[in-house]
Design an enzyme around this catalytic site. Sequence first.
Site, PDB file in Angstrom:
ATOM      1  CG  PHE A  26      -1.880  -1.233   1.230  1.00 36.17           C
ATOM      2  CD1 PHE A  26      -3.057  -0.976   0.447  1.00 36.17           C
ATOM      3  CD2 PHE A  26      -1.630  -2.813   1.592  1.00 36.17           C
ATOM      4  CE1 PHE A  26      -4.169  -2.020   0.681  1.00 36.17           C
ATOM      5  CE2 PHE A  26      -2.625  -3.436   1.582  1.00 36.17           C
ATOM      6  CZ  PHE A  26      -3.935  -2.888   1.380  1.00 36.17           C
ATOM      7  CG  ASP A  27       0.987   5.605  -1.460  1.00 29.62           C
ATOM      8  OD1 ASP A  27       2.536   5.861  -1.325  1.00 29.62           O
ATOM      9  OD2 ASP A  27       0.734   6.710  -2.938  1.00 29.62           O
ATOM     10  CE  LYS A  28       1.852   9.069   4.915  1.00 28.70           C
ATOM     11  NZ  LYS A  28       0.521   9.909   4.971  1.00 28.70           N
TER      12      LYS A  28
END
Length: 215
Positions: A26-28
């Site tokens: 995941f990206d944030k």
Amino acid sequence: LAARRGIIIKDPVVLERLPTCRTAIFDKTGTLTYGRPELVDIISAGEFERDAVLQWAASLERYSKHPLATTIVKAADAAKLAALEAEHVSEKPGQGLTGRVNGQDIAITHRKKMTGELLAQLPPAQPGMECVVLANGQLAATFLFRDAPRAEGRSFVTHLAPIHRFQKVMLLSGDRASEVDYLANLIVIEETYASQSPEQKVGRVRAEAAKAPTL
């Protein structure tokens, strides 16, 4: 379901492979958070008043395209602080924002640019984002921001292993470690990589893909 929610899937084969995936990356910002940081605190320094520093900063940030600029301007509007005339406004990449407001030489920058006595005057680093405001070369205040995690983030991440048999969940972000760790603790992700450039993120994804012979 994806179409109804505005999600475009270019290659239908991805859906066929999804049940075989064992690693989620995941990206944030904007993915596990709402991507709308809020100003949660202003730590003033010396005799500087919080509202005065916020007013100076917002008067400069009106001319900036930095992601936190809109947040600062909205905070000043909510506090009913009128924008002041700003002169000599300059924003050089990586150097922060500078200008003259109400007779004060204002600089909005970040902790990494502080040295010597100014660095010693800064409050301890806290989870989240921050910026430092200087007035005439003196520390005026530190602004603290927080990008709230999505309400469904924790439940989504924690159901990946027991229901979908994911063995690893990773979080990659260009933000500093304290901010990334804060979010990871909230939504229960153990493997995190902070301060990642776009190229480094791609490298991490490729490295994990290379470990998965089913992809």
